[in-house]
Design a protein around this motif. Structure first.
Motif, PDB file in Angstrom:
ATOM      1  N   SER A  21       0.843  -1.188   0.000  1.00  0.00           N
ATOM      2  CA  SER A  21       0.000   0.000   0.000  1.00  0.00           C
ATOM      3  C   SER A  21       0.877   1.236   0.000  1.00  0.00           C
ATOM      4  O   SER A  21       1.995   1.220   0.542  1.00  0.00           O
ATOM      5  CB  SER A  21      -0.902   0.021   1.238  1.00  0.00           C
ATOM      6  N   CYS A  22       0.351   2.296  -0.570  1.00  0.00           N
ATOM      7  CA  CYS A  22       1.058   3.578  -0.579  1.00  0.00           C
ATOM      8  C   CYS A  22       0.022   4.678  -0.408  1.00  0.00           C
ATOM      9  O   CYS A  22      -0.963   4.734  -1.158  1.00  0.00           O
ATOM     10  CB  CYS A  22       1.811   3.754  -1.885  1.00  0.00           C
ATOM     11  N   VAL A  23       0.248   5.523   0.585  1.00  0.00           N
ATOM     12  CA  VAL A  23      -0.642   6.659   0.802  1.00  0.00           C
ATOM     13  C   VAL A  23       0.104   7.939   0.447  1.00  0.00           C
ATOM     14  O   VAL A  23       1.287   8.091   0.759  1.00  0.00           O
ATOM     15  CB  VAL A  23      -1.166   6.699   2.250  1.00  0.00           C
ATOM     16  N   SER A  24      -0.594   8.845  -0.215  1.00  0.00           N
ATOM     17  CA  SER A  24       0.005  10.105  -0.652  1.00  0.00           C
ATOM     18  C   SER A  24      -0.640  11.281   0.064  1.00  0.00           C
ATOM     19  O   SER A  24      -1.862  11.335   0.224  1.00  0.00           O
ATOM     20  CB  SER A  24      -0.187  10.271  -2.153  1.00  0.00           C
ATOM     21  N   ASP A  28      -5.177  17.055  -5.393  1.00  0.00           N
ATOM     22  CA  ASP A  28      -5.229  16.779  -6.824  1.00  0.00           C
ATOM     23  C   ASP A  28      -4.620  15.437  -7.177  1.00  0.00           C
ATOM     24  O   ASP A  28      -3.946  15.284  -8.201  1.00  0.00           O
ATOM     25  CB  ASP A  28      -4.515  17.883  -7.613  1.00  0.00           C
ATOM     26  N   PHE A  29      -4.901  14.438  -6.363  1.00  0.00           N
ATOM     27  CA  PHE A  29      -4.336  13.106  -6.554  1.00  0.00           C
ATOM     28  C   PHE A  29      -4.683  12.542  -7.920  1.00  0.00           C
ATOM     29  O   PHE A  29      -3.882  11.850  -8.557  1.00  0.00           O
ATOM     30  CB  PHE A  29      -4.851  12.184  -5.445  1.00  0.00           C
ATOM     31  N   THR A  30      -5.869  12.857  -8.422  1.00  0.00           N
ATOM     32  CA  THR A  30      -6.316  12.266  -9.683  1.00  0.00           C
ATOM     33  C   THR A  30      -5.597  12.850 -10.895  1.00  0.00           C
ATOM     34  O   THR A  30      -5.730  12.327 -11.996  1.00  0.00           O
ATOM     35  CB  THR A  30      -7.828  12.439  -9.853  1.00  0.00           C
ATOM     36  N   ARG A  31      -4.818  13.898 -10.715  1.00  0.00           N
ATOM     37  CA  ARG A  31      -4.105  14.505 -11.838  1.00  0.00           C
ATOM     38  C   ARG A  31      -2.824  13.762 -12.182  1.00  0.00           C
ATOM     39  O   ARG A  31      -2.193  14.074 -13.188  1.00  0.00           O
ATOM     40  CB  ARG A  31      -3.775  15.964 -11.519  1.00  0.00           C
ATOM     41  N   ASN A  32      -2.437  12.830 -11.337  1.00  0.00           N
ATOM     42  CA  ASN A  32      -1.117  12.209 -11.487  1.00  0.00           C
ATOM     43  C   ASN A  32      -1.189  10.713 -11.764  1.00  0.00           C
ATOM     44  O   ASN A  32      -2.135  10.043 -11.379  1.00  0.00           O
ATOM     45  CB  ASN A  32      -0.295  12.424 -10.216  1.00  0.00           C
ATOM     46  N   GLY A  65       0.112 -10.859 -15.125  1.00  0.00           N
ATOM     47  CA  GLY A  65      -0.621 -12.047 -14.710  1.00  0.00           C
ATOM     48  C   GLY A  65      -0.418 -12.435 -13.258  1.00  0.00           C
ATOM     49  O   GLY A  65      -1.129 -13.298 -12.739  1.00  0.00           O
ATOM     50  N   ARG A  66       0.548 -11.810 -12.586  1.00  0.00           N
ATOM     51  CA  ARG A  66       0.816 -12.119 -11.177  1.00  0.00           C
ATOM     52  C   ARG A  66       0.539 -10.924 -10.264  1.00  0.00           C
ATOM     53  O   ARG A  66       0.100 -11.108  -9.121  1.00  0.00           O
ATOM     54  CB  ARG A  66       2.267 -12.562 -11.000  1.00  0.00           C
ATOM     55  N   PHE A  67       0.818  -9.732 -10.745  1.00  0.00           N
ATOM     56  CA  PHE A  67       0.659  -8.515  -9.936  1.00  0.00           C
ATOM     57  C   PHE A  67      -0.519  -7.700 -10.473  1.00  0.00           C
ATOM     58  O   PHE A  67      -0.777  -7.674 -11.679  1.00  0.00           O
ATOM     59  CB  PHE A  67       1.914  -7.647 -10.015  1.00  0.00           C
ATOM     60  N   THR A  68      -1.183  -7.007  -9.566  1.00  0.00           N
ATOM     61  CA  THR A  68      -2.285  -6.120  -9.937  1.00  0.00           C
ATOM     62  C   THR A  68      -2.135  -4.801  -9.202  1.00  0.00           C
ATOM     63  O   THR A  68      -2.054  -4.776  -7.965  1.00  0.00           O
ATOM     64  CB  THR A  68      -3.640  -6.746  -9.589  1.00  0.00           C
ATOM     65  N   ILE A  69      -2.117  -3.709  -9.967  1.00  0.00           N
ATOM     66  CA  ILE A  69      -2.069  -2.376  -9.376  1.00  0.00           C
ATOM     67  C   ILE A  69      -3.474  -1.800  -9.370  1.00  0.00           C
ATOM     68  O   ILE A  69      -4.262  -2.015 -10.294  1.00  0.00           O
ATOM     69  CB  ILE A  69      -1.096  -1.452 -10.147  1.00  0.00           C
ATOM     70  N   SER A  70      -3.798  -1.082  -8.300  1.00  0.00           N
ATOM     71  CA  SER A  70      -5.096  -0.422  -8.210  1.00  0.00           C
ATOM     72  C   SER A  70      -4.923   0.857  -7.410  1.00  0.00           C
ATOM     73  O   SER A  70      -3.909   1.055  -6.730  1.00  0.00           O
ATOM     74  CB  SER A  70      -6.132  -1.342  -7.548  1.00  0.00           C
ATOM     75  N   ARG A  71      -5.897   1.735  -7.512  1.00  0.00           N
ATOM     76  CA  ARG A  71      -5.839   2.989  -6.769  1.00  0.00           C
ATOM     77  C   ARG A  71      -7.209   3.339  -6.239  1.00  0.00           C
ATOM     78  O   ARG A  71      -8.229   3.002  -6.855  1.00  0.00           O
ATOM     79  CB  ARG A  71      -5.264   4.118  -7.618  1.00  0.00           C
ATOM     80  N   ASP A  72      -7.218   4.033  -5.113  1.00  0.00           N
ATOM     81  CA  ASP A  72      -8.439   4.563  -4.504  1.00  0.00           C
ATOM     82  C   ASP A  72      -8.267   6.066  -4.448  1.00  0.00           C
ATOM     83  O   ASP A  72      -7.590   6.587  -3.546  1.00  0.00           O
ATOM     84  CB  ASP A  72      -8.629   3.959  -3.119  1.00  0.00           C
ATOM     85  N   ASN A  73      -8.853   6.758  -5.407  1.00  0.00           N
ATOM     86  CA  ASN A  73      -8.660   8.206  -5.498  1.00  0.00           C
ATOM     87  C   ASN A  73      -9.269   8.949  -4.309  1.00  0.00           C
ATOM     88  O   ASN A  73      -8.799  10.024  -3.929  1.00  0.00           O
ATOM     89  CB  ASN A  73      -9.238   8.734  -6.806  1.00  0.00           C
ATOM     90  N   ALA A  74     -10.295   8.397  -3.708  1.00  0.00           N
ATOM     91  CA  ALA A  74     -10.922   9.044  -2.551  1.00  0.00           C
ATOM     92  C   ALA A  74     -10.018   9.011  -1.330  1.00  0.00           C
ATOM     93  O   ALA A  74     -10.125   9.869  -0.449  1.00  0.00           O
ATOM     94  CB  ALA A  74     -12.245   8.373  -2.241  1.00  0.00           C
TER      95      ALA A  74
END
Length: 115
Positions: A21-24, A28-32, A65-74
C-alpha cells in the motif's frame, strides 16, 4: 510538498502473496500517474506497474498475470497485489507519484521472497 509512505513489505515464501500500500499526501491526486517500481540488489530501479486516474494500467512483462495495481482516489492510495511471488521479485519496492509537473518517490518497502 507531497509525501508518499509505503507499507506491506516483508518476508514471504515462493508462491506466496503480499499486498503493498502507498498513501500520498497533497491534493489533486487524480491529476497524477501512480507507479510501483523496484530495485533489487546490484540492479537498476525498474518499473513494475503504473496506473492513471481512470484506471488504465501498464505492467512490466515479468509481473504480468501475477501482480495487480489499483488505486483509490478518494483515499489518495495506490496498491500492488502480488501473487505467485518468486525469489527474483525480491527488491525494495517504491511508490511514485508523477506527471502534471511533479515527481515524488516514497522511501520504499522491502519485499523478500525466500524459503
Amino acid at each position: 510538498q507531497v509525501q508518499l509512505v509505503e507499507s506491506g513489505g516483508g518476508l514471504v515464501q515462493p508462491g506466496g502473496s503480499l499486498r503493498l500500500s502507498c498513501v500520498s499526501s497533497g491534493s489533486d491526486f487524480t491529476r497524477n500517474l501512480m507507479g510501483w517500481y523496484r530495485q533489487a540488489p546490484g540492479k537498476e530501479r525498474e518499473l513494475v506497474a503504473q496506473i492513471i486516474s481512470n484506471g488504465v494500467t501498464n505492467y512490466a512483462d515479468s509481473v504480468k498475470g501475477r501482480f495487480t495495481i489499483s488505486r483509490d482516489n478518494a483515499k489518495n492510495m495506490v496498491y500492488l497485489q502480488m501473487n505467485s511471488l518468486k525469489p527474483e521479485d525480491t527488491a525494495v519496492y517504491y511508490c511514485r507519484r508523477y506527471g502534471g509537473g511533479m515527481d515524488y518517490w516514497g522511501k520504499g518497502t522491502l519485499v523478500t521472497v525466500s524459503s
